[in-house]
Design a protein around this motif. Sequence first.
Motif, PDB file in Angstrom:
ATOM      1  N   ILE A 210       0.835  -1.205   0.000  1.00 42.43           N
ATOM      2  CA  ILE A 210       0.000   0.000   0.000  1.00 42.43           C
ATOM      3  C   ILE A 210       0.872   1.258   0.000  1.00 42.43           C
ATOM      4  O   ILE A 210       1.813   1.387   0.794  1.00 42.43           O
ATOM      5  CB  ILE A 210      -0.930   0.015   1.231  1.00 42.43           C
ATOM      6  N   ASP A 211       0.542   2.183  -0.902  1.00 45.41           N
ATOM      7  CA  ASP A 211       1.234   3.469  -0.949  1.00 45.41           C
ATOM      8  C   ASP A 211       0.817   4.299   0.265  1.00 45.41           C
ATOM      9  O   ASP A 211      -0.357   4.626   0.430  1.00 45.41           O
ATOM     10  CB  ASP A 211       0.868   4.217  -2.238  1.00 45.41           C
ATOM     11  N   VAL A 212       1.778   4.623   1.107  1.00 43.80           N
ATOM     12  CA  VAL A 212       1.497   5.440   2.289  1.00 43.80           C
ATOM     13  C   VAL A 212       2.180   6.803   2.188  1.00 43.80           C
ATOM     14  O   VAL A 212       2.184   7.573   3.143  1.00 43.80           O
ATOM     15  CB  VAL A 212       1.935   4.725   3.580  1.00 43.80           C
ATOM     16  N   GLY A 213       2.790   7.080   1.009  1.00 42.40           N
ATOM     17  CA  GLY A 213       3.410   8.371   0.795  1.00 42.40           C
ATOM     18  C   GLY A 213       2.439   9.353   0.187  1.00 42.40           C
ATOM     19  O   GLY A 213       2.045  10.347   0.804  1.00 42.40           O
ATOM     20  N   PHE A 214       1.988   9.059  -1.032  1.00 41.01           N
ATOM     21  CA  PHE A 214       1.158  10.013  -1.754  1.00 41.01           C
ATOM     22  C   PHE A 214      -0.334   9.880  -1.456  1.00 41.01           C
ATOM     23  O   PHE A 214      -1.026  10.892  -1.292  1.00 41.01           O
ATOM     24  CB  PHE A 214       1.371   9.862  -3.260  1.00 41.01           C
ATOM     25  N   ILE A 215      -0.856   8.663  -1.391  1.00 45.00           N
ATOM     26  CA  ILE A 215      -2.313   8.490  -1.311  1.00 45.00           C
ATOM     27  C   ILE A 215      -2.917   9.192  -0.097  1.00 45.00           C
ATOM     28  O   ILE A 215      -3.903   9.937  -0.229  1.00 45.00           O
ATOM     29  CB  ILE A 215      -2.689   6.998  -1.351  1.00 45.00           C
ATOM     30  N   PRO A 216      -2.382   9.021   1.125  1.00 44.65           N
ATOM     31  CA  PRO A 216      -2.970   9.775   2.245  1.00 44.65           C
ATOM     32  C   PRO A 216      -2.854  11.284   2.058  1.00 44.65           C
ATOM     33  O   PRO A 216      -3.769  12.030   2.409  1.00 44.65           O
ATOM     34  CB  PRO A 216      -2.157   9.292   3.453  1.00 44.65           C
ATOM     35  N   LEU A 217      -1.721  11.742   1.501  1.00 44.18           N
ATOM     36  CA  LEU A 217      -1.549  13.173   1.230  1.00 44.18           C
ATOM     37  C   LEU A 217      -2.616  13.669   0.262  1.00 44.18           C
ATOM     38  O   LEU A 217      -3.243  14.722   0.470  1.00 44.18           O
ATOM     39  CB  LEU A 217      -0.154  13.407   0.653  1.00 44.18           C
ATOM     40  N   TRP A 218      -2.854  12.891  -0.798  1.00 41.92           N
ATOM     41  CA  TRP A 218      -3.828  13.277  -1.815  1.00 41.92           C
ATOM     42  C   TRP A 218      -5.256  13.263  -1.260  1.00 41.92           C
ATOM     43  O   TRP A 218      -6.020  14.222  -1.445  1.00 41.92           O
ATOM     44  CB  TRP A 218      -3.703  12.326  -3.000  1.00 41.92           C
ATOM     45  N   ASN A 439      11.227  10.805  -2.586  1.00 43.85           N
ATOM     46  CA  ASN A 439      10.830  12.106  -3.104  1.00 43.85           C
ATOM     47  C   ASN A 439       9.753  11.967  -4.176  1.00 43.85           C
ATOM     48  O   ASN A 439       8.761  12.708  -4.194  1.00 43.85           O
ATOM     49  CB  ASN A 439      12.040  12.831  -3.683  1.00 43.85           C
ATOM     50  N   GLN A 440       9.936  10.987  -5.073  1.00 41.76           N
ATOM     51  CA  GLN A 440       8.967  10.780  -6.149  1.00 41.76           C
ATOM     52  C   GLN A 440       7.586  10.461  -5.605  1.00 41.76           C
ATOM     53  O   GLN A 440       6.578  11.018  -6.066  1.00 41.76           O
ATOM     54  CB  GLN A 440       9.432   9.626  -7.037  1.00 41.76           C
ATOM     55  N   TRP A 441       7.522   9.576  -4.623  1.00 39.51           N
ATOM     56  CA  TRP A 441       6.220   9.075  -4.177  1.00 39.51           C
ATOM     57  C   TRP A 441       5.586   9.930  -3.096  1.00 39.51           C
ATOM     58  O   TRP A 441       4.563   9.552  -2.512  1.00 39.51           O
ATOM     59  CB  TRP A 441       6.363   7.613  -3.766  1.00 39.51           C
ATOM     60  N   THR A 442       6.187  11.097  -2.828  1.00 44.42           N
ATOM     61  CA  THR A 442       5.511  12.146  -2.072  1.00 44.42           C
ATOM     62  C   THR A 442       5.411  13.401  -2.940  1.00 44.42           C
ATOM     63  O   THR A 442       5.352  14.512  -2.442  1.00 44.42           O
ATOM     64  CB  THR A 442       6.252  12.456  -0.761  1.00 44.42           C
ATOM     65  N   ALA A 443       5.405  13.175  -4.268  1.00 46.89           N
ATOM     66  CA  ALA A 443       5.114  14.207  -5.272  1.00 46.89           C
ATOM     67  C   ALA A 443       6.172  15.296  -5.377  1.00 46.89           C
ATOM     68  O   ALA A 443       5.940  16.327  -5.980  1.00 46.89           O
ATOM     69  CB  ALA A 443       3.738  14.834  -5.022  1.00 46.89           C
ATOM     70  N   GLY A 444       7.373  15.079  -4.796  1.00 46.46           N
ATOM     71  CA  GLY A 444       8.441  16.060  -4.915  1.00 46.46           C
ATOM     72  C   GLY A 444       8.575  17.000  -3.739  1.00 46.46           C
ATOM     73  O   GLY A 444       9.451  17.869  -3.733  1.00 46.46           O
ATOM     74  N   VAL A 589       9.366   6.285   2.415  1.00 48.98           N
ATOM     75  CA  VAL A 589       8.003   6.377   2.895  1.00 48.98           C
ATOM     76  C   VAL A 589       6.976   6.001   1.830  1.00 48.98           C
ATOM     77  O   VAL A 589       5.789   6.313   1.995  1.00 48.98           O
ATOM     78  CB  VAL A 589       7.715   7.817   3.367  1.00 48.98           C
ATOM     79  N   HIS A 590       7.405   5.313   0.834  1.00 48.77           N
ATOM     80  CA  HIS A 590       6.550   4.986  -0.292  1.00 48.77           C
ATOM     81  C   HIS A 590       5.530   3.901   0.045  1.00 48.77           C
ATOM     82  O   HIS A 590       4.319   4.111  -0.060  1.00 48.77           O
ATOM     83  CB  HIS A 590       7.431   4.558  -1.472  1.00 48.77           C
ATOM     84  N   LEU A 591       6.009   2.727   0.450  1.00 46.69           N
ATOM     85  CA  LEU A 591       5.145   1.556   0.599  1.00 46.69           C
ATOM     86  C   LEU A 591       5.286   0.935   1.980  1.00 46.69           C
ATOM     87  O   LEU A 591       6.365   0.941   2.567  1.00 46.69           O
ATOM     88  CB  LEU A 591       5.504   0.489  -0.450  1.00 46.69           C
ATOM     89  N   LEU A 592       4.170   0.378   2.460  1.00 47.23           N
ATOM     90  CA  LEU A 592       4.196  -0.423   3.675  1.00 47.23           C
ATOM     91  C   LEU A 592       3.259  -1.611   3.503  1.00 47.23           C
ATOM     92  O   LEU A 592       2.245  -1.523   2.799  1.00 47.23           O
ATOM     93  CB  LEU A 592       3.762   0.397   4.893  1.00 47.23           C
ATOM     94  N   PRO A 593       3.579  -2.735   4.159  1.00 46.09           N
ATOM     95  CA  PRO A 593       2.674  -3.886   4.090  1.00 46.09           C
ATOM     96  C   PRO A 593       1.401  -3.609   4.876  1.00 46.09           C
ATOM     97  O   PRO A 593       1.366  -2.744   5.755  1.00 46.09           O
ATOM     98  CB  PRO A 593       3.493  -5.010   4.750  1.00 46.09           C
ATOM     99  N   THR A 594       0.348  -4.340   4.549  1.00 40.77           N
ATOM    100  CA  THR A 594      -0.859  -4.264   5.361  1.00 40.77           C
ATOM    101  C   THR A 594      -0.557  -4.846   6.738  1.00 40.77           C
ATOM    102  O   THR A 594       0.434  -5.567   6.937  1.00 40.77           O
ATOM    103  CB  THR A 594      -2.008  -5.050   4.719  1.00 40.77           C
ATOM    104  N   VAL A 595      -1.417  -4.558   7.700  1.00 41.63           N
ATOM    105  CA  VAL A 595      -1.186  -5.044   9.066  1.00 41.63           C
ATOM    106  C   VAL A 595      -1.053  -6.570   9.118  1.00 41.63           C
ATOM    107  O   VAL A 595      -0.117  -7.087   9.735  1.00 41.63           O
ATOM    108  CB  VAL A 595      -2.310  -4.546  10.003  1.00 41.63           C
TER     109      VAL A 595
END
Length: 623
Positions: A210-218, A439-444, A589-595
């Motif tokens: 799961i992307d935890v960098g950009f998706i929550p930010l977006w 940097n990429q996966w938090t949109a720069g 901070v791009h990806l993390l596994p599900t719980v």
Amino acid sequence: MNRSRSIVLTLVSALALSSVVAVAGPAGSADAAPAARAGWKPRPATYPGTVTQQDLAIPMDDGTVLRGDLVLPAKADGTAVRKRLPVIITITAYNKSASGGSPLSGAGSDYLVQRGYAHLTVDARGTGSSEGSWAAFSRREDKDAGEIVEWAHSRKRPWSNGRIGMNGPSYMGISQLFAAGQRPKGLEAIFPQVPAADVYRDVVASGGQIDVGFIPLWLGLVTTTGVIPPAVTATDPQSGFGALIDHLGAAATFTLPLLLDAVTGGDSAYDGKFYRDRSPSRVVNRVDVPTFLIGGEFDLFQRGTPLIFENLQGRGVPTKMIIGPWDHLEGSSGADVGKAGHGSLSELQLRWFDRYVRGIKDPTLDTDIPPITYYEQGSGRWTKAQHWIGNQRAETFRLTGSAAAGGGAGALTRGDKVAAGTAYVPPVPVSGLCTRSSNQWTAGLPEAALADLPCWSDNASNDTTGVVFQTGPLDRAVRLRGPINARLYTSSASGDGMLSVSVSDVAPNGKVTRLTGGWQVVSQRALDRSRTRYLDGQVLQPFHPFTKASKKPLANGQVAPVDVEVFPTAAKIAKGHRLRIAIQSFDVVHLLPTVPDLPGTLTGLTIHNSAKYPSVLTIPGLG
């Protein structure tokens, strides 16, 4: 300006910072640009100014009222011209009243409007001043996009001549593809910047984590801009307050449940109808209007934009694409598009819309601008091509020997003789923390805030948190364009884990430039061969189902091939440099596994290479 609007404008300004800082682009990005357009010059402004009509009511067929701001050319006295004009439409989820002038809004409207276009910016359902509940590219929002175009096309609009184009980046770019897929009356051309193709694989869960960098930010950005009291409240209280209640409800009924379900391993963690509905790939076969695409090599949709281009070009739709060395906000702002040599973003849009919306003849368009113009990493050159995958050939590099985390690199070889070996990839939860990937996966945003950190441009320190295989100094340059595959024979004590792969250029002085990356959860290694791309018989772009049914952990002691889709890029690794593949088991901070999957990532992985286990890196070589 009320306080809530001020807060959001501050947020948008912070998001804009990365593109402002990045206007100069990476070192060498201006080198060797192709010759500027030869047969076309942008026409001057026809009108001295613009004037805006706010919050026009745009009714949908279910009774929901969306709201749009209309910008018209203005005469010297400041009044709007009274004539029918071609219309450019932008559909945004970022609140048209709060995001104007930020990179989120692309090129802005004045340039085109002063040259005889009307520009209509519409808040998507459930955002900004529009009524309804937001559900991020739902089927209903898909239908809305087509209805908005037909509303603007109607002869009932005294400012419209019925000929419509669309523009805008990111969300606004994706909305264009959904609108075009509806084939509404009047739509003549689109200009999407940094759009997705397959949202699950492109950004939501690259490789199955799961992307935890950009998706929550977006999601947070859309939710925050959605709860600003709509400006229309003052003129239409019933609609305005109703919209605000709907927006507040959507945060509790859509946004938060979606995030919680994904991170806890629910249905949202897997691919399925929810994501297919929201992917432009679902409708791209219906898109038949001329399309100009802007993409970024470090963009969130680095994978998806070229796939959209290939589909359209393959079906004979007039299509062009520029891909530059840009992250998401840089690609969205379009500030550096002019470095490709074909004019600024505004000039390109004018040329595209003049040709396909106004119908003005442009006999040199296709000779001035090739189908593809892309930035080649390593050489710093802007290069042209007719096809994204065309004259490439599969070049394979076998992993050979053993490697150890923290040092002791294994080798990559083009030969058939390999030394059997293994490489244990330890679980290091900070792998990826300060890299071009983070940097990429938090949109720069991180690089904009901390621009001087060497880790954005040198991956050497991060590579010590995993294992490395690399060639010797190359006796000839290696050029590539397109997606890459890493087939890694893997075992795991837990039966699961994630392979985080980076492909890099190592200079003689030891600097490690990360060119691109890819990710793959081991238990999701099942391959859909009917949708996998091959080159010269080698897997080039694997396609994994990523469903609950396809999940299969490794058995105890099992060694299995895992194809890691490494996202597409274009690069030249110079003579004397080395080609490197680095493998980690995390990419934060791009990806993390599900719980539920977290324990399985904490035992590490082992990579095997031998005649029996031929681990290999396959690139689309250009000779």
